[in-house]
Motif scaffolding. Structure first.
Motif, PDB file in Angstrom:
ATOM      1  N   LEU A  15      -6.586 -21.183 -34.083  1.00 18.49           N
ATOM      2  CA  LEU A  15      -6.495 -22.580 -34.515  1.00 18.49           C
ATOM      3  C   LEU A  15      -7.162 -22.768 -35.874  1.00 18.49           C
ATOM      4  CD1 LEU A  15      -7.225 -24.535 -31.194  1.00 18.49           C
ATOM      5  CD2 LEU A  15      -5.015 -24.198 -32.325  1.00 18.49           C
ATOM      6  N   SER A  16      -8.315 -22.153 -36.064  1.00 16.07           N
ATOM      7  CA  SER A  16      -9.037 -22.284 -37.338  1.00 16.07           C
ATOM      8  C   SER A  16      -8.253 -21.671 -38.490  1.00 16.07           C
ATOM      9  CB  SER A  16     -10.410 -21.609 -37.253  1.00 16.07           C
ATOM     10  OG  SER A  16     -11.207 -22.251 -36.296  1.00 16.07           O
ATOM     11  N   ILE A  17      -7.734 -20.474 -38.272  1.00 17.96           N
ATOM     12  CA  ILE A  17      -6.974 -19.782 -39.323  1.00 17.96           C
ATOM     13  C   ILE A  17      -5.712 -20.564 -39.678  1.00 17.96           C
ATOM     14  CG2 ILE A  17      -5.591 -17.711 -39.798  1.00 17.96           C
ATOM     15  CD1 ILE A  17      -7.704 -16.203 -38.007  1.00 17.96           C
ATOM     16  N   CYS A  18      -4.952 -20.939 -38.648  1.00 17.48           N
ATOM     17  CA  CYS A  18      -3.715 -21.684 -38.896  1.00 17.48           C
ATOM     18  C   CYS A  18      -4.001 -23.025 -39.566  1.00 17.48           C
ATOM     19  CB  CYS A  18      -2.958 -21.906 -37.591  1.00 17.48           C
ATOM     20  SG  CYS A  18      -2.222 -20.403 -36.910  1.00 17.48           S
ATOM     21  N   SER A  19      -5.038 -23.706 -39.121  1.00 17.10           N
ATOM     22  CA  SER A  19      -5.389 -25.001 -39.718  1.00 17.10           C
ATOM     23  C   SER A  19      -5.713 -24.835 -41.194  1.00 17.10           C
ATOM     24  CB  SER A  19      -6.583 -25.632 -38.995  1.00 17.10           C
ATOM     25  OG  SER A  19      -6.227 -25.967 -37.670  1.00 17.10           O
ATOM     26  N   TYR A  20      -6.523 -23.837 -41.501  1.00 13.82           N
ATOM     27  CA  TYR A  20      -6.913 -23.617 -42.894  1.00 13.82           C
ATOM     28  C   TYR A  20      -5.686 -23.330 -43.768  1.00 13.82           C
ATOM     29  CZ  TYR A  20      -8.888 -21.578 -47.070  1.00 13.82           C
ATOM     30  OH  TYR A  20      -9.176 -21.313 -48.378  1.00 13.82           O
ATOM     31  N   ILE A  21      -4.854 -22.401 -43.307  1.00 15.03           N
ATOM     32  CA  ILE A  21      -3.665 -22.005 -44.074  1.00 15.03           C
ATOM     33  C   ILE A  21      -2.742 -23.205 -44.294  1.00 15.03           C
ATOM     34  CG2 ILE A  21      -1.527 -20.648 -43.973  1.00 15.03           C
ATOM     35  CD1 ILE A  21      -3.194 -18.553 -42.328  1.00 15.03           C
ATOM     36  N   LEU A  22      -2.478 -23.942 -43.231  1.00 16.27           N
ATOM     37  CA  LEU A  22      -1.513 -25.033 -43.313  1.00 16.27           C
ATOM     38  C   LEU A  22      -2.056 -26.238 -44.073  1.00 16.27           C
ATOM     39  CD1 LEU A  22      -0.020 -24.603 -39.765  1.00 16.27           C
ATOM     40  CD2 LEU A  22       1.084 -24.046 -41.943  1.00 16.27           C
ATOM     41  N   GLU A  23      -3.339 -26.513 -43.946  1.00 19.21           N
ATOM     42  CA  GLU A  23      -3.930 -27.605 -44.726  1.00 19.21           C
ATOM     43  C   GLU A  23      -3.855 -27.297 -46.216  1.00 19.21           C
ATOM     44  OE1 GLU A  23      -7.767 -28.096 -42.902  1.00 19.21           O
ATOM     45  OE2 GLU A  23      -6.931 -29.316 -41.263  1.00 19.21           O
ATOM     46  N   GLU A  24      -4.005 -26.022 -46.561  1.00 23.70           N
ATOM     47  CA  GLU A  24      -3.863 -25.613 -47.964  1.00 23.70           C
ATOM     48  C   GLU A  24      -2.441 -25.858 -48.476  1.00 23.70           C
ATOM     49  OE1 GLU A  24      -6.166 -24.054 -50.311  1.00 23.70           O
ATOM     50  OE2 GLU A  24      -7.476 -25.089 -48.886  1.00 23.70           O
ATOM     51  N   GLN A  25      -1.472 -25.843 -47.563  1.00 24.65           N
ATOM     52  CA  GLN A  25      -0.065 -26.070 -47.908  1.00 24.65           C
ATOM     53  C   GLN A  25       0.311 -27.555 -47.836  1.00 24.65           C
ATOM     54  OE1 GLN A  25       2.160 -23.632 -48.883  1.00 24.65           O
ATOM     55  NE2 GLN A  25       0.342 -22.353 -48.954  1.00 24.65           N
TER      56      GLN A  25
END
Length: 122
Positions: A15-25
């Motif tokens: 969840l943390s990794i996906c959140s970080y990646i997607l928020e950057e997008q």
């Protein structure tokens, strides 16, 4: 076009990794570590895309995805089934998901599959 995503996974690191990646997008990211009250959760967020883990408590990703797809007002939200299972494609089909993403995945693969379903609906 909206960029709101709801991720169901009981692995906090994912969840943390996906959140970080997607928020950057530029995505507005919502997460849940279980699929209890799935219809209320999805309706409350109104996501443009859903990422669904196979081993999500309590009912599991297949039942959760089937429940979403049975709702007239939710059934058109693309669901990306994601899991480390070898038979991910079969599980995704059984669940009624729009597509699937195998774990582990790379960042480009995650972005590509999400953008593809958001733009095409499949």
């Amino acid at each position: 076009m909206g960029k709101r995503i709801l991720i169901f996974d009981d692995d906090i690191d994912i969840l943390s990794i996906c959140s970080y990646i997607l928020e950057e997008q530029g995505w507005e990211v919502h997460t849940s570590t279980n699929c209890n009250n799935i219809v209320d959760k999805v309706s409350g967020v109104g996501p443009d895309v859903i990422l669904m883990d196979n081993w999500i408590p309590d009912s599991g990703g297949i039942v959760a995805t089937q429940t979403i797809k049975k709702q007239p007002d939710l059934k058109n939200i693309p669901v990306i089934y994601f899991s480390a299972n070898n038979d991910i494609q079969t599980l995704a089909t059984q669940a009624g998901a729009d597509t699937f993403l195998s774990k582990p995945f790379d960042i480009d693969e995650l972005e590509n599959v999400i953008n593809r379903v958001r733009l095409t609906g499949s």
